[in-house]
Design a protein around this motif. Structure first.
Motif, mmCIF file in Angstrom:
data_model
loop_
_atom_site.group_PDB
_atom_site.id
_atom_site.type_symbol
_atom_site.label_atom_id
_atom_site.label_comp_id
_atom_site.label_asym_id
_atom_site.label_seq_id
_atom_site.Cartn_x
_atom_site.Cartn_y
_atom_site.Cartn_z
ATOM 1 N N VAL A 22 0.867 -1.183 0.000
ATOM 2 C CA VAL A 22 0.000 0.000 0.000
ATOM 3 C C VAL A 22 0.901 1.230 0.000
ATOM 4 O O VAL A 22 1.778 1.364 0.852
ATOM 5 N N ILE A 23 0.684 2.109 -0.970
ATOM 6 C CA ILE A 23 1.440 3.355 -1.084
ATOM 7 C C ILE A 23 0.478 4.506 -0.811
ATOM 8 O O ILE A 23 -0.528 4.658 -1.503
ATOM 9 N N ILE A 24 0.788 5.308 0.212
ATOM 10 C CA ILE A 24 -0.093 6.399 0.632
ATOM 11 C C ILE A 24 0.560 7.738 0.305
ATOM 12 O O ILE A 24 1.691 7.989 0.719
ATOM 13 N N LYS B 147 -0.435 15.117 1.150
ATOM 14 C CA LYS B 147 0.149 16.466 1.202
ATOM 15 C C LYS B 147 1.646 16.480 0.873
ATOM 16 O O LYS B 147 2.458 16.996 1.615
ATOM 17 N N GLY B 148 1.995 15.878 -0.240
ATOM 18 C CA GLY B 148 3.375 15.890 -0.701
ATOM 19 C C GLY B 148 4.263 14.815 -0.113
ATOM 20 O O GLY B 148 5.385 14.623 -0.563
ATOM 21 N N GLY B 149 3.783 14.112 0.895
ATOM 22 C CA GLY B 149 4.560 13.024 1.495
ATOM 23 C C GLY B 149 4.061 11.684 1.002
ATOM 24 O O GLY B 149 2.937 11.563 0.507
ATOM 25 N N GLN B 150 4.904 10.679 1.107
ATOM 26 C CA GLN B 150 4.522 9.346 0.668
ATOM 27 C C GLN B 150 5.057 8.306 1.648
ATOM 28 O O GLN B 150 6.202 8.392 2.090
ATOM 29 N N LYS B 151 4.213 7.348 1.979
ATOM 30 C CA LYS B 151 4.585 6.250 2.876
ATOM 31 C C LYS B 151 4.226 4.930 2.196
ATOM 32 O O LYS B 151 3.247 4.854 1.445
ATOM 33 N N VAL B 152 5.005 3.888 2.494
ATOM 34 C CA VAL B 152 4.768 2.565 1.922
ATOM 35 C C VAL B 152 4.555 1.568 3.050
ATOM 36 O O VAL B 152 5.299 1.556 4.031
ATOM 37 N N MET B 153 3.529 0.742 2.895
ATOM 38 C CA MET B 153 3.230 -0.315 3.850
ATOM 39 C C MET B 153 3.315 -1.656 3.136
ATOM 40 O O MET B 153 2.936 -1.766 1.979
ATOM 41 N N ASN B 154 3.790 -2.673 3.855
ATOM 42 C CA ASN B 154 3.842 -4.035 3.330
ATOM 43 C C ASN B 154 3.037 -4.948 4.245
ATOM 44 O O ASN B 154 3.125 -4.834 5.465
ATOM 45 N N PHE B 155 2.282 -5.851 3.631
ATOM 46 C CA PHE B 155 1.444 -6.781 4.376
ATOM 47 C C PHE B 155 1.698 -8.202 3.886
ATOM 48 O O PHE B 155 1.878 -8.421 2.690
ATOM 49 N N ARG C 238 1.176 -12.654 5.517
ATOM 50 C CA ARG C 238 0.686 -13.467 6.627
ATOM 51 C C ARG C 238 1.535 -13.212 7.853
ATOM 52 O O ARG C 238 2.756 -13.200 7.786
ATOM 53 N N GLY C 239 0.870 -12.957 8.979
ATOM 54 C CA GLY C 239 1.571 -12.654 10.214
ATOM 55 C C GLY C 239 1.802 -11.164 10.415
ATOM 56 O O GLY C 239 2.143 -10.727 11.493
ATOM 57 N N LYS C 240 1.634 -10.380 9.371
ATOM 58 C CA LYS C 240 1.763 -8.911 9.449
ATOM 59 C C LYS C 240 0.633 -8.293 8.608
ATOM 60 O O LYS C 240 0.861 -7.713 7.557
ATOM 61 N N GLU C 241 -0.582 -8.463 9.120
ATOM 62 C CA GLU C 241 -1.769 -8.011 8.402
ATOM 63 C C GLU C 241 -2.138 -6.566 8.701
ATOM 64 O O GLU C 241 -2.962 -5.977 8.016
ATOM 65 N N VAL C 242 -1.548 -5.987 9.761
ATOM 66 C CA VAL C 242 -1.854 -4.614 10.178
ATOM 67 C C VAL C 242 -0.577 -3.804 10.151
ATOM 68 O O VAL C 242 0.478 -4.261 10.589
ATOM 69 N N ASN C 243 -0.702 -2.570 9.655
ATOM 70 C CA ASN C 243 0.452 -1.678 9.576
ATOM 71 C C ASN C 243 -0.027 -0.257 9.856
ATOM 72 O O ASN C 243 -1.173 0.085 9.552
ATOM 73 N N GLU C 244 0.837 0.565 10.410
ATOM 74 C CA GLU C 244 0.476 1.952 10.723
ATOM 75 C C GLU C 244 1.641 2.870 10.376
ATOM 76 O O GLU C 244 2.796 2.528 10.596
ATOM 77 N N VAL C 245 1.301 4.038 9.803
ATOM 78 C CA VAL C 245 2.311 5.049 9.491
ATOM 79 C C VAL C 245 1.859 6.394 10.043
ATOM 80 O O VAL C 245 0.671 6.624 10.257
ATOM 81 N N SER C 246 2.821 7.248 10.295
ATOM 82 C CA SER C 246 2.538 8.600 10.786
ATOM 83 C C SER C 246 2.977 9.626 9.745
ATOM 84 O O SER C 246 3.955 9.426 9.046
ATOM 85 N N PHE C 247 2.239 10.717 9.716
ATOM 86 C CA PHE C 247 2.589 11.837 8.827
ATOM 87 C C PHE C 247 2.926 13.063 9.648
ATOM 88 O O PHE C 247 2.490 13.256 10.738
#
Length: 156
Positions: A132-134, A137-145, A147-156
């Motif tokens: 998942v690429i978020i 407002k000009g910033g970008q974060k990447v999450m990977n999911f 099995r065993g890591k189904e939840v992820n959180e990022v801060s802006f």
């Protein structure tokens, strides 16, 4: 020296052959924040045969889009600043080997954190990887999911 090159060649051949017939299981979701409407817009790309196998329906049938909608609603959750957001399915499109799924979450003002639970295809394919690429407002974060890591959180 001749033996070294012979052994190296054989090992290289075995390594290359190990990749033959390997199926790659992944999905990719792009998330864009639309400030004017205070909406998170999601575009998910999945392999047609993989999602078809997971929901047990042919992609060429009339009920495919409804089943994809139900599947995404059951396998993708979004929390903004700790609060759950309702996902609204806006459509899907089958394009050969790819299914595009579109959904959104409204009523999103400033974002400090985004937490996502993404279990798309994880139960059907043990080696599934979801990205998942978020963009916010000009910033970008990447999450990977996976099995065993189904939840992820990022801060802006």
């Amino acid at each position: 020296m001749k033996n070294f090159f012979c052994i190296s060649g054989v090992l290289t051949l075995f390594i290359l052959m190990s990749f033959v017939g390997v199926d790659f299981f992944s999905s990719m979701t792009k998330v864009d924040y639309v400030e004017g409407s205070r909406t998170l817009k999601f575009t998910t790309k999945m392999n047609t045969s993989h999602i078809s196998d997971a929901i047990k329906i042919n992609p060429n049938t009339a009920g495919f889009e409804a089943e994809v909608k139900k599947y995404v609603n059951n396998n993708f959750d979004v929390f903004v600043n700790g609060a759950p957001k309702t996902i609204t399915f806006t459509g899907s499109q089958v394009s050969g080997e790819t299914v595009w799924v579109y959904f959104e979450a409204g009523g999103v003002s400033d974002i400090n954190t985004i937490k996502i639970k993404n279990t798309i295809l994880l139960s059907a394919f043990p080696k599934q990887s979801n990205i998942v690429i978020i963009s916010y407002k000009g910033g970008q974060k990447v999450m990977n999911f996976q099995r065993g890591k189904e939840v992820n959180e990022v801060s802006f």
